[in-house]
Design a protein around this motif. Structure first.
Motif, mmCIF file in Angstrom:
data_model
loop_
_atom_site.group_PDB
_atom_site.id
_atom_site.type_symbol
_atom_site.label_atom_id
_atom_site.label_comp_id
_atom_site.label_asym_id
_atom_site.label_seq_id
_atom_site.Cartn_x
_atom_site.Cartn_y
_atom_site.Cartn_z
ATOM 1 N N GLY A 471 0.834 -1.201 0.000
ATOM 2 C CA GLY A 471 0.000 0.000 0.000
ATOM 3 C C GLY A 471 0.861 1.240 0.000
ATOM 4 O O GLY A 471 1.779 1.390 -0.793
ATOM 5 N N GLY A 472 0.562 2.157 0.925
ATOM 6 C CA GLY A 472 1.362 3.372 1.027
ATOM 7 C C GLY A 472 0.941 4.458 0.071
ATOM 8 O O GLY A 472 1.599 5.499 -0.032
ATOM 9 N N GLN A 473 -0.165 4.259 -0.656
ATOM 10 C CA GLN A 473 -0.650 5.273 -1.582
ATOM 11 C C GLN A 473 -1.501 6.310 -0.832
ATOM 12 O O GLN A 473 -2.027 6.032 0.244
ATOM 13 C CB GLN A 473 -1.508 4.616 -2.668
ATOM 14 C CG GLN A 473 -0.807 3.538 -3.457
ATOM 15 C CD GLN A 473 0.286 4.075 -4.341
ATOM 16 O OE1 GLN A 473 0.183 5.175 -4.858
ATOM 17 N NE2 GLN A 473 1.339 3.302 -4.510
ATOM 18 N N PRO A 474 -1.655 7.509 -1.385
ATOM 19 C CA PRO A 474 -2.520 8.502 -0.741
ATOM 20 C C PRO A 474 -3.959 8.007 -0.660
ATOM 21 O O PRO A 474 -4.458 7.355 -1.569
ATOM 22 C CB PRO A 474 -2.418 9.720 -1.674
ATOM 23 C CG PRO A 474 -1.191 9.501 -2.483
ATOM 24 C CD PRO A 474 -1.030 8.021 -2.615
ATOM 25 N N SER A 475 -4.619 8.311 0.454
ATOM 26 C CA SER A 475 -6.006 7.903 0.631
ATOM 27 C C SER A 475 -6.639 8.752 1.718
ATOM 28 O O SER A 475 -5.975 9.125 2.689
ATOM 29 C CB SER A 475 -6.075 6.419 1.012
ATOM 30 O OG SER A 475 -7.402 6.035 1.300
ATOM 31 N N THR A 476 -7.907 9.056 1.531
ATOM 32 C CA THR A 476 -8.692 9.778 2.530
ATOM 33 C C THR A 476 -10.020 9.059 2.701
ATOM 34 O O THR A 476 -10.645 8.671 1.712
ATOM 35 C CB THR A 476 -8.946 11.234 2.105
ATOM 36 O OG1 THR A 476 -7.694 11.885 1.896
ATOM 37 C CG2 THR A 476 -9.727 11.989 3.178
ATOM 38 N N VAL A 477 -10.439 8.888 3.943
ATOM 39 C CA VAL A 477 -11.720 8.248 4.253
ATOM 40 C C VAL A 477 -12.437 9.102 5.298
ATOM 41 O O VAL A 477 -11.807 9.619 6.228
ATOM 42 C CB VAL A 477 -11.523 6.812 4.783
ATOM 43 C CG1 VAL A 477 -12.812 6.267 5.387
ATOM 44 C CG2 VAL A 477 -11.046 5.889 3.661
ATOM 45 N N VAL A 478 -13.736 9.245 5.133
ATOM 46 C CA VAL A 478 -14.563 9.954 6.105
ATOM 47 C C VAL A 478 -15.585 8.976 6.681
ATOM 48 O O VAL A 478 -16.263 8.269 5.930
ATOM 49 C CB VAL A 478 -15.285 11.156 5.468
ATOM 50 C CG1 VAL A 478 -16.289 11.766 6.451
ATOM 51 C CG2 VAL A 478 -14.281 12.209 5.032
#
Length: 773
Positions: A471-478
């Protein structure tokens, strides 16, 4: 909403403590939800037919697009007359290379840019023009009415001829896309120190992308805003490409992709069909649905490139590898696409070896561009390396399992000695061999083969790692917690059929003390969900799961701060137990989550989670080993696989049901690579694709795969990988399948099959050659 443990909360469930703000969460020691074989949260929708795929989208006044494709592998459009097509019934839009909408648009292939509708068509199936009409049949009729005069040019279909001086040139610059080289130590000295040196040339054929769900989209304009429903592995990748090609701000391009029926790398990016649908939708001022035919997918949506690999290896009598020298050539197709990318990675990194040299040539041919295909490059490289390892074992009189165990690395040699966060390769081999009953299977096969029967038996194995399981990729979760206790999880990642939504619901449920099915999920919509990179490369769970956990932790922190006001105790003294918030120092002080005053007043609490980087100066990789038993009918050449055991170290098992699904699916895909699938071009005459349908292109079916497949997770705690401990699984299972089959075939027949796929005809051909000798 009334509190009911049977509906919302899991009785007796241990909810992890909430760390201080800014602190790393504790690694889960025990889990109540994560790791269990949970059914998919969208299983009913998928099975009942209520799930809405792009092909299901119907909009008012929608029309249907179709693409005219070049019938030659190398040709120039000299003249195109679309006058008759424009007048045909139902035609609402028509795009050619001279149309104002398209003539200045560019299409990017990696670092290579070409016109969207290039008059020089360098592969069969290249887009020449597009039509949209009231019905799909009218659109196809209009395509047939377009008159095109082509200048047919010499073609190149054989990548082994690409560097010949007399070979046709795919591009003016020649046929070399690029070279790659890697070395450590001194291979010549390594060969000098070897007690045995072997070398062979291996070939693999091109595998074509042909997912069950066809590629396609629906495009619709509302004023200057474009909405696209796309069968995609990454909606934000589609948004980025379409915005670039059409010169639109990202904010004016919305991409939705809630369900997808297979991609395996071919849907990591949009195709020209997406742009053409958008152009025709704007021209006609009506929505356009563009769905490729099965034949079009074979021609234009990508492939796993063929390869020619030469491997020379040296070994000491005790099984120590002294040198590996690898040379390979692979085709990107007509445009740069990474044809040889990662084919040499296993040679570089799988086994301990101080002296390694790798050289790769990526070349152009007149065929459709390659695309990532479940573990790009690795199955090809494994086909060569894992057969060579078995041959070295035979040469030194060692068991193939023992020789591999002799050469287990402790660090990533190809990354300059960077340590792994964890490495389960040794355990995968040892425990996989035990589960399979390796020594017993080998002895029984040898005993069986001493008979005079024409059905022979063999057992084989192969090991692997995957380069990018961390993984290590950019990600945003709400995550939103509503005042009635219900929860919404908002993420941009696509669920490409692997159960991503289910696993993310499990992660949120683990932290928040609710049942996964009680979490409502929004995903894969650039207009309403958070940014995520495409789902592929076995990075989705290792990227998104820690992000979801961080968002859930933020929700807990905020609710605890609110509850501290009601209970009159510091937030640090409170535990979030799911249904309740309880003081650690005074168990009598407790409050239902839905009774927290500020939550009731505000109506919702929101937690935002982000994905941090992978650990510094360490690498996260999954490992695996697979074991195969099969029978070969020497009279017919038919191969019957009896059983497979797959042992994989992918960190924490997040959902045992979806985990096993990935393992079984990866084995099936590896069987296709090793035994049945190949692209057949008419290289000598027309250069055209000969097998462009499911009848002539042989995908493995239930009759080709064993009923006995066992999945053996090698679950090793990996707290350094990420805060959930998950590593990738989707790619690794495909990698060692084919060479395990090839090694079993050698035991059964005494023949090294160096060309994949090994069809019954190929078996019979080699047996006949053996008789002649």
């Amino acid at each position: 909403m009334a509190q009911d443990d049977n509906i919302y909360y899991t009785r007796g469930m241990e909810v992890p403590e909430t760390p201080e703000p800014g602190a790393e969460p504790d690694f889960w020691e025990k889990t109540a939800v994560v790791g269990k074989p949970s059914p998919r949260v969208d299983g009913y929708e998928r099975l009942s037919g209520t799930a809405v795929y792009p092909a299901d989208i119907k909009l008012p006044n929608m029309i249907y697009g179709a693409i005219l494709r070049c019938p030659h592998p190398n040709a120039r459009v000299k003249k195109l007359d679309a006058g008759r097509a424009r007048q045909m019934p139902g035609v609402r839009a028509l795009i050619t290379g001279d149309s104002d909408e398209a003539k200045n648009l560019k299409w990017r292939y990696n670092n290579f840019t070409a016109p969207l509708l290039d008059p020089h068509c360098r592969f069969e199936g290249e887009a020449v023009a597009a039509v949209a009409a009231d019905t799909p049949y009218q659109a196809r009729d209009a395509l047939a009415a377009i008159d095109v005069e082509y200048e047919v040019l010499p073609h190149l279909a054989d990548h082994d001829r690409a560097m010949d001086e007399n070979a046709p040139k795919v591009h003016k610059t020649g046929n070399l896309v690029g070279k790659d080289k890697y070395s450590r130590g001194d291979v010549e000295k390594g060969f000098d120190r070897a007690d045995a040196v072997l070398e062979r040339t291996y070939h693999t054929q091109c595998e074509l992308h042909t997912p069950m769900e066809l590629h396609g989209c629906v495009a619709n304009w509302e004023g200057d805003r474009l909405t696209i429903w796309e069968s995609s592995q990454g909606v934000y990748a589609v948004q980025s490409t379409i915005s670039e090609v059409l010169d639109l701000p990202f904010s004016r391009v919305r991409v939705i992709g809630h369900y997808m029926g297979g991609g395996f790398g071919s849907k990591l990016q949009p195709g020209k069909y997406t742009v053409l649908a958008a152009l025709m939708a704007r021209q006609a001022a009506r929505p356009v649905k563009m769905t490729l035919t099965r034949e079009e997918t074979y021609l234009s949506v990508g492939n796993r490139p063929a390869s020619t690999m030469h491997l020379k290896a040296g070994v000491r009598s005790d099984g120590t590898l002294t040198a590996l020298d690898f040379r390979c050539t692979g085709p990107s197709g007509a445009y740069p696409a990474g044809g040889t990318s990662l084919m040499d990675w296993l040679v570089r990194d799988l086994y301990q070896c101080d002296n390694v040299s790798c050289r790769s040539n990526d070349v152009y041919i007149n065929a459709g561009p390659a695309r990532p295909f479940r573990a790009p490059g690795h199955p090809q490289g494994s086909w060569a390396l894992e057969q060579m390892i078995d041959e070295l074992a035979e040469k030194t009189g060692m068991d193939p399992v023992d020789l591999r165990l002799k050469n287990i690395p402790e660090v990533s040699q190809a990354r300059g000695g960077m340590p792994y966060t964890t490495t389960g390769l040794r355990r995968c081999i040892l425990e996989g061999a035990e589960k399979f009953g390796w020594k017993t299977a080998v002895e029984k096969a040898r005993q069986h083969n001493r008979s005079n029967g024409h059905v022979k038996r063999g057992a084989g194995m192969a090991a692997c790692l995957w380069i990018a399981g961390g993984g290590g990729q950019p990600s945003t979760v709400v995550i939103r917690l509503f005042r009635d206790g219900s929860i919404n999880l908002n993420m941009g990642a696509s669920d490409i059929g692997t159960g991503t939504k289910t696993i993310m619901a499990q992660v949120a449920a683990e932290e928040l003390g609710v049942r996964p099915e009680m979490i409502q999920i929004e995903h894969a919509d650039t207009g309403t969900t958070q940014y995520a990179t495409p789902s592929g490369g076995s990075k989705t769970v290792p990227t998104e799961a820690p992000t979801v956990r961080n968002a859930a932790l933020e929700v807990k922190r905020r609710v605890l701060e609110m509850a501290s006001e009601d209970l009159g105790v510091p937030a640090e003294d409170l535990d979030y137990t799911g249904a309740e918030i309880v003081s650690r120092s005074n168990k009598d002080k407790r409050i239902q989550v839905t009774e927290v005053s500020r939550l009731k007043k505000r109506g919702v609490v929101m937690g935002v989670g982000y994905r941090g980087p992978n650990p510094e100066k360490k690498t996260v990789n999954p490992f695996g080993a697979q074991f195969c038993e099969l029978e070969v009918n020497l009279k017919t050449g038919e191969i019957r696989i009896l059983r497979f055991v797959a042992a994989h170290d992918s960190g924490r098992v997040m959902n045992r049901l979806t985990y096993d699904n990935q393992v079984f699916g990866g084995i099936v895909m590896g069987i296709g690579f090793g035994l049945t699938e190949f692209r057949q071009l008419d290289a000598r005459q027309t250069g055209k694709l000969c097998n462009r349908n499911w009848h002539d292109y042989k995908l493995p079916t239930a009759l080709d795969v064993p009923a006995d497949m066992e999945s053996l997770p090698i679950e090793i705690d990996d707290p350094e990988a990420n805060n959930t401990g998950a590593k990738g699984l989707g790619e690794p299972v495909t990698i060692p399948t084919a060479p395990a089959i090839a090694n079993a075939l050698y035991m059964a027949t005494g023949i090294r099959f160096t060309r994949a796929p090994v069809t019954p005809i190929e078996v019979r051909r080699h047996l006949d050659l053996q008789k002649e000798v």
